[in-house]
Design a protein around this motif. Structure first.
Motif, PDB file in Angstrom:
ATOM      1  N   SER A   1      49.518  47.033  31.658  1.00 40.72           N
ATOM      2  CA  SER A   1      50.425  47.650  32.427  1.00 40.72           C
ATOM      3  C   SER A   1      49.906  48.050  33.824  1.00 40.72           C
ATOM      4  N   PRO A   2      48.697  48.484  33.611  1.00 43.87           N
ATOM      5  CA  PRO A   2      48.032  48.986  34.958  1.00 43.87           C
ATOM      6  C   PRO A   2      48.450  47.911  36.230  1.00 43.87           C
ATOM      7  N   ALA A   3      48.391  46.666  35.805  1.00 45.20           N
ATOM      8  CA  ALA A   3      48.638  45.409  36.744  1.00 45.20           C
ATOM      9  C   ALA A   3      49.803  45.357  37.247  1.00 45.20           C
ATOM     10  N   LEU A   4      50.939  45.697  36.349  1.00 44.57           N
ATOM     11  CA  LEU A   4      52.136  45.774  36.597  1.00 44.57           C
ATOM     12  C   LEU A   4      52.530  46.930  37.536  1.00 44.57           C
ATOM     13  N   ALA A   5      51.994  48.019  37.356  1.00 48.59           N
ATOM     14  CA  ALA A   5      52.100  49.177  38.233  1.00 48.59           C
ATOM     15  C   ALA A   5      51.635  48.831  39.557  1.00 48.59           C
ATOM     16  N   ALA A   6      50.604  48.384  39.692  1.00 49.97           N
ATOM     17  CA  ALA A   6      49.645  48.051  41.012  1.00 49.97           C
ATOM     18  C   ALA A   6      50.816  46.913  41.585  1.00 49.97           C
ATOM     19  N   ASN A   7      51.160  45.822  40.878  1.00 47.42           N
ATOM     20  CA  ASN A   7      52.070  45.058  41.520  1.00 47.42           C
ATOM     21  C   ASN A   7      53.181  45.477  42.356  1.00 47.42           C
ATOM     22  N   ASN A  57      43.638  43.629  40.305  1.00 45.80           N
ATOM     23  CA  ASN A  57      43.905  43.674  39.077  1.00 45.80           C
ATOM     24  C   ASN A  57      42.981  43.186  38.112  1.00 45.80           C
ATOM     25  N   LEU A  58      42.478  41.952  38.296  1.00 49.20           N
ATOM     26  CA  LEU A  58      41.516  41.439  37.218  1.00 49.20           C
ATOM     27  C   LEU A  58      40.217  42.086  37.055  1.00 49.20           C
ATOM     28  N   ASP A  59      39.635  42.458  38.456  1.00 45.76           N
ATOM     29  CA  ASP A  59      38.284  43.017  38.538  1.00 45.76           C
ATOM     30  C   ASP A  59      38.578  44.482  37.647  1.00 45.76           C
ATOM     31  N   ARG A  60      39.646  45.222  38.027  1.00 48.69           N
ATOM     32  CA  ARG A  60      39.705  46.435  37.520  1.00 48.69           C
ATOM     33  C   ARG A  60      39.797  46.370  35.964  1.00 48.69           C
ATOM     34  N   ALA A  61      40.729  45.345  35.514  1.00 47.76           N
ATOM     35  CA  ALA A  61      40.487  45.174  33.706  1.00 47.76           C
ATOM     36  C   ALA A  61      39.355  44.694  33.359  1.00 47.76           C
ATOM     37  N   GLY A  62      38.557  44.079  34.169  1.00 50.39           N
ATOM     38  CA  GLY A  62      36.960  44.011  33.464  1.00 50.39           C
ATOM     39  C   GLY A  62      37.234  42.536  33.082  1.00 50.39           C
ATOM     40  N   VAL A  63      37.789  41.659  33.717  1.00 47.05           N
ATOM     41  CA  VAL A  63      37.910  40.228  33.199  1.00 47.05           C
ATOM     42  C   VAL A  63      37.738  39.436  34.593  1.00 47.05           C
ATOM     43  N   GLY A  64      37.552  39.915  35.721  1.00 51.07           N
ATOM     44  CA  GLY A  64      37.478  39.319  36.946  1.00 51.07           C
ATOM     45  C   GLY A  64      36.290  38.174  36.932  1.00 51.07           C
ATOM     46  N   ALA A  65      35.447  38.412  36.153  1.00 53.14           N
ATOM     47  CA  ALA A  65      34.361  37.309  36.081  1.00 53.14           C
ATOM     48  C   ALA A  65      34.681  35.932  35.375  1.00 53.14           C
TER      49      ALA A  65
END
Ligand code: SAM
Length: 222
Positions: free
Chosen positions: A22-28, A98-106
């Motif tokens: 949900s942080p990604a949805l809020a950021a979007n 969003n993906l970097d913040r979620a820790g899956v960016g790599a």
């Protein structure tokens, strides 16, 4: 009815899916991106389907702010890869954050441009076939994307195409809506293509009435 569908989605999120993503949805929303991501229960379904398939390499066409990408990136695990294709640089930038913040960016390679232009590069760079392809971009190109998916997968790979039911309009053979026509063309392709075995599942929820196509790439005929 749509309110009830949305209420059930909220209940499912509260009791079962949790607020992951949900942080990604809020950021979007903050960045002004259109709210056309998959719903949280659908995101979780993508995650479960990818894990069921044991997917370690996923191709996504249509990133937006990376909400579905995040669910898929969690599914592939450490050392897994999601290649995701997005036309709008602004969407790709929000997705990257969003993906970097979620820790899956790599685990995520975002390629910016029209997918039909970036897919040849994906094919050139692919050292192994993709285990799962999720198609959720410009609907008029769905059949082209499935043709590409066939080139980039292996027997047993899964191909999922979102938004193919279009509020039921898919049954209207006279429709002049290009998205409806594209859905019908896609479903006819799935039916005719010997290397695919597929179904379409209707869905209701906070996003209204729609549905997705689910296909498996067949192995060689025995
Ligand atoms: N899969 C995302 C999710 O659930 O979070 C939602 C994707 S949204 C429905 C469709 C995205 O496809 C938009 O961000 C749009 O800019 C992108 N798109 C549209 N046409 C495209 C194209 N030709 N190539 C790549 N991306 C495209």
């Amino acid at each position: 009815m749509t309110n009830t569908w949305a209420d059930v989605d909220s209940y499912v999120v509260d009791t079962l899916v949790g607020t992951e993503g949900s942080p990604a949805l809020a950021a979007n929303a903050e960045a002004g991106l259109p709210a056309i991501d998959v719903s949280p229960p659908q995101g979780k379904l993508l995650n479960l389907l990818a894990r069921t398939a044991g997917a370690r390499r996923v191709l996504e066409i249509g990133t937006l702010g990376g909400y579905s990408t995040e669910w898929l990136a969690r599914a592939v695990g450490d050392g897994g890869l999601v290649v995701t294709l997005e036309f709008e640089p602004r969407h790709a930038k929000v997705a990257r954050e969003n993906l970097d913040r979620a820790g899956v960016g790599a685990r995520v390679d975002i390629r910016v441009g029209a997918a039909l232009d970036t897919l040849p590069g994906v094919a050139e760079d692919a050292t192994e076939p993709f285990d799962l392809v999720f198609i959720d971009a410009d609907k008029v190109n769905n059949s082209n994307y499935v043709q590409w998916a066939l080139r980039l997968t292996r027997p047993g790979s899964v191909i999922i195409v979102d938004n193919v039911v279009r509020g039921g309009a898919v049954v209207d053979e006279q429709s002049d809506d290009p998205n409806v026509r594209a859905s019908r063309e896609l479903i006819e392709l799935l039916a005719a293509e010997p290397s695919l075995d597929a179904t379409v599942v209707q869905t209701v929820g906070a996003k209204g009435w729609d549905g997705f196509a689910y296909a498996i790439v067949n192995g060689p005929a025995s």
